[in-house]
Design a protein around this motif. Structure first.
Motif, PDB file in Angstrom:
ATOM      1  N   LYS A  77     -23.813  -7.276 -18.436  1.00 12.78           N
ATOM      2  CA  LYS A  77     -22.577  -7.944 -18.256  1.00 12.78           C
ATOM      3  C   LYS A  77     -21.274  -7.415 -18.894  1.00 12.78           C
ATOM      4  O   LYS A  77     -21.562  -7.126 -20.150  1.00 12.78           O
ATOM      5  CB  LYS A  77     -22.698  -9.377 -18.525  1.00 12.78           C
ATOM      6  N   LYS A  78     -20.298  -7.205 -18.169  1.00 12.71           N
ATOM      7  CA  LYS A  78     -18.897  -6.465 -18.502  1.00 12.71           C
ATOM      8  C   LYS A  78     -18.386  -7.571 -19.240  1.00 12.71           C
ATOM      9  O   LYS A  78     -18.418  -8.565 -19.116  1.00 12.71           O
ATOM     10  CB  LYS A  78     -18.333  -6.072 -17.437  1.00 12.71           C
ATOM     11  N   ASP A  79     -17.792  -7.159 -20.600  1.00 12.05           N
ATOM     12  CA  ASP A  79     -16.901  -7.774 -21.212  1.00 12.05           C
ATOM     13  C   ASP A  79     -15.580  -7.361 -20.903  1.00 12.05           C
ATOM     14  O   ASP A  79     -14.981  -6.684 -21.422  1.00 12.05           O
ATOM     15  CB  ASP A  79     -17.349  -7.472 -22.790  1.00 12.05           C
ATOM     16  N   THR A  80     -14.900  -8.389 -20.160  1.00 10.44           N
ATOM     17  CA  THR A  80     -13.530  -7.902 -19.732  1.00 10.44           C
ATOM     18  C   THR A  80     -12.505  -8.557 -20.657  1.00 10.44           C
ATOM     19  O   THR A  80     -11.340  -7.985 -20.778  1.00 10.44           O
ATOM     20  CB  THR A  80     -13.426  -8.574 -18.278  1.00 10.44           C
ATOM     21  N   THR A  81     -12.823  -9.575 -21.634  1.00  8.77           N
ATOM     22  CA  THR A  81     -11.676 -10.298 -22.334  1.00  8.77           C
ATOM     23  C   THR A  81     -11.572  -9.384 -23.501  1.00  8.77           C
ATOM     24  O   THR A  81     -10.664  -9.613 -24.252  1.00  8.77           O
ATOM     25  CB  THR A  81     -12.256 -11.642 -22.644  1.00  8.77           C
ATOM     26  N   ALA A  92      -6.789  -1.652 -18.810  1.00 13.15           N
ATOM     27  CA  ALA A  92      -7.794  -2.633 -19.467  1.00 13.15           C
ATOM     28  C   ALA A  92      -7.497  -4.157 -19.311  1.00 13.15           C
ATOM     29  O   ALA A  92      -8.049  -5.059 -19.791  1.00 13.15           O
ATOM     30  CB  ALA A  92      -7.635  -2.165 -21.091  1.00 13.15           C
ATOM     31  N   GLY A  93      -6.314  -4.340 -18.260  1.00 16.91           N
ATOM     32  CA  GLY A  93      -6.087  -5.651 -17.968  1.00 16.91           C
ATOM     33  C   GLY A  93      -5.584  -6.567 -18.839  1.00 16.91           C
ATOM     34  O   GLY A  93      -5.763  -7.792 -19.211  1.00 16.91           O
ATOM     35  N   ARG A  94      -4.846  -5.854 -20.017  1.00 17.44           N
ATOM     36  CA  ARG A  94      -4.134  -6.465 -21.305  1.00 17.44           C
ATOM     37  C   ARG A  94      -2.666  -6.568 -20.997  1.00 17.44           C
ATOM     38  O   ARG A  94      -2.016  -6.906 -22.107  1.00 17.44           O
ATOM     39  CB  ARG A  94      -4.553  -5.690 -22.583  1.00 17.44           C
ATOM     40  N   ALA A 121      -9.014  -4.505 -26.704  1.00 17.95           N
ATOM     41  CA  ALA A 121     -10.078  -4.397 -25.587  1.00 17.95           C
ATOM     42  C   ALA A 121     -11.434  -4.107 -26.078  1.00 17.95           C
ATOM     43  O   ALA A 121     -11.576  -3.555 -27.133  1.00 17.95           O
ATOM     44  CB  ALA A 121      -9.305  -3.274 -24.341  1.00 17.95           C
ATOM     45  N   GLY A 133     -18.381  -1.944 -23.987  1.00 23.17           N
ATOM     46  CA  GLY A 133     -17.799  -2.916 -23.046  1.00 23.17           C
ATOM     47  C   GLY A 133     -18.410  -3.707 -22.238  1.00 23.17           C
ATOM     48  O   GLY A 133     -18.236  -4.201 -21.300  1.00 23.17           O
ATOM     49  N   TYR A 134     -19.966  -3.717 -22.484  1.00 26.84           N
ATOM     50  CA  TYR A 134     -20.698  -4.570 -21.821  1.00 26.84           C
ATOM     51  C   TYR A 134     -21.725  -5.298 -22.994  1.00 26.84           C
ATOM     52  O   TYR A 134     -21.802  -4.683 -24.067  1.00 26.84           O
ATOM     53  CB  TYR A 134     -21.431  -4.087 -20.694  1.00 26.84           C
TER      54      TYR A 134
END
Lengths: 654, 313
Positions: free
Chosen positions: A524-528, A650-652, A542, A444-445
């Motif tokens: 760096k976080k991978d949010t996408t 997860a913001g999806r 995710a 995730g990063y």
């Protein structure tokens, strides 16, 4: 009392300060791990979340952690050898130690680094790339990992208990037989590698079935990502090649433990038979560790050239051709074993033929870059460096394929340079490439780009400093596996340069390790879920991927399925959100771990020919199998509302 | 970054140029001193030229695409460029042609090496023929050389007449080794379960370094020997000198030699007839303990491909 001290001094490897140092560090590290786990009350977490996990992503991560640790050990072995060879007549290691070190270096790098690293990456990527929720046999997958892990542990134990093997990673008979090589060292090799080999064979079957049966709807074979193709073909090679090795190891074990005569000098044994069986596995093995990285490079080059792979169909058929040819070239490992001219001619030509599909692949990669929009990220640098460096390994391979010329190269440093050119520029660059590429999907990063590039340049340049001079050294007549060499032959300066290169590679690896630590804190976080603008399905979910991988199984209509989905989105053709349904998932199980543990006990017993220990160990393995066959409740469902909760977190969900 | 890639390309070509031009006498394989090594040397140079060509093509395309399409906002970006039948056929055919160009001389050389090289000097009187035969046995970790025509035995060095083809018959007593004299020609294994042959010939008198090239344990790194090529008259006088001044090899002394060890070069004026059986370790120990010495399986010829072609006749 005398007997006991006598036994102990043979049981533990004694008499060398380096070994005592290793003893101390192993003990301290073990105590450290136990203390940390206990202090933070993490034992239950370790057991529930990792040791019993059947989740392909976690198993993949465990494979990679183990492979990185083994890479460290194999690398230290290499540096010890290079220190010993830096100057003529060095006394850093004696012959006995040097022989053990090159044996463990070779065995560990191939069997306990290259293979598990690749298995780790394929565990992480393949189910995600084909839109599956897990592999076909998740329990078996966990068992494969634990067999590899305990096999590797058993092999490494030889360093401090009983003594390391010293017959070379190819363990040629009759030298590796009981008569010329008494003691337990070679038993460690035979049994440690055997145990992990069973796991490898099971992995081959598992991924063959997974890829054939579990692809997302619409993903026909010729719409699969290239990495998945490479793993499909690799699985087939594993299934055909590994049984030969399993049998060879078993026969030599029987020779050593029970006095049989398969490969002995006496009683009609045939040492040559070992060479044939070993390389009948050994040559395909080269492609087991190369084809998957061809797949990784294909993914990475397409992603960062922002183009579909050039000549996809030809790429696939090239790999199929290579896999077929890999089974009819084994004899080129011993052109000098008295074969008749027609035999050597056949194997010379069959080996040269491999250059054709490989060359085709190189050109297809170059033409994927052509008319692309090339982005120089760390994974892309590893992939790009692969092309010229591997080509050097490839063309020297063709030179070695010419039998009469091979009479001059065979077993010399020319050969050593060649196979390191292919295995490092191919496999090692490939696994580092895949590690950086899929890291965000695993954790995730992202890994830091600046440190990543530093480690790349240091490692890649040092690699060339290390291995280019070896070609000359070989032509000058230096053979592999010499623990020292006299002054006055002109070998000294070249060897010194090589040693500098080797330590440079070590530095590159340390920078990479630093990068992993630094990025774990500051990465760096991978949010996408799609940090690289990827083209294949693993980037559609995710980062890190949820346990069930995909809330909805995607439907595929083209190659580069995720790129097509993004295209549709850009054009505003989004599909309506479907309701979540409960997802069927396998249960965790402690049996694979326990079974691996019993295998370890059995293996240790057989190494020392303590049948009172070996046989109960094997019975434990059987008991685990019986216990497993009575587990009826081996799956569960993740309820729809929990899926919704995870997806929202997860913001999806928009 | 582009610059570094370019530099790397150039740097990769330098060693090849050095190889092609600067064949110093330190690089044994590129300094052939006999017809067998020369034959192999020609093949090596030919393959180097072809392979440099391949490498050059790959590097040129590689550097071109990186320079051209590695720039930000390059003009030529075309995501639909995903195949080109014509190009793909070209880079299928070119490697096939290269393989043929390499395979033909490879096979030709393979068969040529079957036959003894042509003698370029008059044979010494003590040879009684135009070719010489020497039995080589690798024993942990030393080389025994037996001269059946002269009834001489030497350890860790071998004397041959220059300009005369020498048929080395290769045997192993215990572990597998390989017999390699890079300046005279490529290597061949020594094995317990199959004896093999290797033709070598030295152009002129001189000393050529040889060593075992197949790992066989602790003393392996020191398992070296020299090949001393002598003119016909020097060879004859060496033979008569050995006959006159050196001790005979007794069975007792031979049994000592069979123990795993590195030893200094030795010379013996004769050897027991027993040695001509080329017994391996198992057979020798069987003989000592009075057990069967039969090492073969019924119906199988375990003694190799004697006389049936192969790298050596």
């Amino acid at each position: 009392m005398q007997n006991i001290t006598n036994f102990l001094s043979h049981f533990f490897v004694t008499g060398d300060p380096m070994i005592y140092g290793a003893d101390a560090s192993i003990a301290l590290a073990s105590i450290g791990i136990v203390v940390v786990l206990t202090y933070f009350k993490k034992w239950k977490w370790l057991w529930d979340e990792w040791l019993t996990s059947v989740d392909h992503k976690r198993i993949g991560i465990m494979y990679i952690i183990a492979a990185l640790l083994m890479l460290f050990r194999g690398g230290v072995d290499a540096l010890m050898m290079r220190t010993q060879l830096a100057l003529p007549n060095m006394h850093f290691l004696n012959a006995e130690h040097y022989n053990q070190v090159f044996t463990t270096h070779g065995t560990i790098m191939i069997i306990f680094v290259a293979m598990p690293f690749i298995f780790g990456l394929m565990n992480i990527a393949v189910p995600l790339q084909i839109g599956a929720r897990d592999v076909a046999f998740p329990f078996l997958n966990a068992l494969s990992f634990w067999l590899f892990f305990f096999g590797a542990m058993l092999f490494n134990l030889s360093f401090v208990i009983g003594g390391s093997p010293d017959a070379g990673w190819s363990s040629y008979a009759p030298f590796a037989g009981a008569e010329l090589n008494p003691g337990v060292g070679q038993n460690y090799y035979l049994i440690g590698v055997q145990i992990s080999g069973i796991g490898s064979l099971a992995t081959g079957i598992n991924f063959l079935v997974t890829i054939l049966k579990m692809r997302a709807p619409g993903m026909t074979l010729f719409k699969m990502p290239m990495f998945t193709w490479s793993i499909l073909i690799t699985s087939v090679i594993v299934i055909f090649a590994f049984p030969a090795f399993t049998v060879a190891l078993a026969l030599m074990t029987i020779d050593r433990l029970f006095g049989a005569h398969f490969f002995t000098i006496a009683a009609g044994g045939s040492p040559m038979l070992w060479a044939n069986l070993f390389w009948f596995w050994g040559h395909p093995e080269v492609y087991i560790v190369l084809l998957p990285v061809f797949g990784i490079f294909s993914e990475v080059i397409a992603t960062f050239a922002h183009k579909t792979l050039f000549g996809y169909v030809v790429m696939v058929w090239s790999m199929i051709a290579i896999s077929f040819l890999s089974f009819i070239t084994w004899l080129h490992h011993f052109f000098t074993m008295g074969n008749t001219a027609p035999v050597n001619a056949f194997f010379s030509i069959s080996t040269m033929l491999i250059a054709i599909p490989t060359g085709v692949k190189i050109f297809n990669w170059l033409f994927t870059l052509n008319r692309g929009r090339i982005e120089f990220t760390t994974p892309m640098l590893w992939a790009l460096a692969f092309i010229p460096n591997f080509t050097i390994g490839g063309v020297t391979g063709v030179m070695l394929a010419m039998a009469p010329a091979d009479y001059q190269y065979h077993n010399s440093y020319f050969l050593v340079a060649h196979f390191h050119s292919t295995l490092i520029a191919g496999t090692v660059f490939g696994i580092f490439c895949g590690l950086h590429y899929w890291w965000p999907k695993m954790f995730g990063y992202l890994l830091n780009e600046k440190l990543g590039k530093w480690s790349f340049w240091v490692f890649m340049i040092s690699f060339n400093i290390c291995f280019m001079p070896m070609y000359f050294l070989g032509l000058m007549g230096m053979t592999r596996r010499m623990y020292t060499y006299p002054a006055g032959l002109g070998w000294g300066p070249i060897n010194f340069i090589i040693t500098i290169g080797a330590f440079g590679m070590g530095l590159g690896f340390i920078i990479m390790a630093l990068n992993i630590v630094w990025s774990a804190i500051h990465g760096k976080k991978d949010t996408t879920g799609d940090p690289w603008d990827g083209r294949t399905l693993e980037w559609s979910t995710a980062s890190p991927a949820p346990e069930y991988n995909f809330a909805h199984i995607p439907t595929v209509s083209t190659r580069d399925a995720f790129e097509a989905m993004k295209e549709e989105k850009r054009e505003g053709r989004t599909k309506p959100q479907l309701p979540f349904k409960p997802i069927h998932m396998p249960n965790n199980s402690g049996i694979p771990f326990i079974m691996g543990g019993f295998m370890f006990v059995a293996g240790f017993g057989f190494v020392f020919e303590w049948f009172w220990m070996g046989i109960p160990g094997l019975l434990g393995v059987v008991a685990c199998m019986i216990a497993r066959s009575f587990v009826y409740n081996d799956h569960h469902h993740i309820p729809a509302d929990e899926i919704e909760r995870i997806e929202r977190a997860a913001g999806r969900l928009s | 970054m582009m610059k570094t890639f370019k530099m790397k390309g150039l740097a990769a070509l330098v060693p090849l140029l050095v190889l092609l031009t600067g064949c110093s006498d330190k690089i044994a394989v590129l300094n052939p001193q006999g017809p067998v090594a020369r034959e192999q040397y020609h093949l090596i140079v030919w393959s180097l030229i072809m392979m440099s060509l391949v490498l050059a093509i790959v590097l040129i395309i590689f550097i071109y695409v990186l320079v051209r399409f590695g720039r930000k906002n390059n003009k030529g970006y075309d995501p639909n460029n995903t195949g080109n039948r014509k190009l793909e056929i070209i880079w299928l055919i070119v490697p096939v042609v290269i393989c043929i160009l390499l395979a033909v001389p490879t096979v030709r050389t393979l068969y040529a090496l079957n036959d003894p090289p042509k003698a370029t000097a008059k044979a010494p009187a003590s040879l009684h023929s135009n070719a010489m035969t020497i039995d080589v046995t690798s024993v942990d970790w030393k080389w025994l050389f037996r001269y059946p025509g002269q009834n001489i035995e030497t350890v860790n060095y071998v004397v041959i007449p220059a300009g005369i083809p020498v048929n080395f018959r290769l045997h192993a007593y215990d572990a597998m080794n390989a017999f390699w004299v890079p300046e005279l020609g490529g290597q061949q294994y020594t094995m317990t379960d199959m004896s093999m042959h290797l033709w070598l010939q030295a152009d002129k008198p001189g000393t050529y370094a040889g060593r075992s090239s197949n790992y066989s344990g602790q003393g392996f790194a020191d398992m070296t020997f020299n090949v001393l090529a002598k003119s016909a008259s020097d060879f004859d006088s060496w033979v008569s000198d050995v006959k006159k001044n050196q001790p005979a090899l007794t069975m007792n002394k031979y049994m000592q030699l069979l123990k795993p060890d590195n030893v200094k070069p030795m010379t013996f004026s004769s050897y027991p007839k027993e040695l001509e059986k080329n017994l391996n370790k198992a057979q020798m120990e069987g003989k000592q303990t009075g057990k069967s010495t039969d090492n073969s399986m019924p119906g199988m010829n375990m003694s190799g491909n004697n006389g049936k072609g192969g790298y050596n006749p």
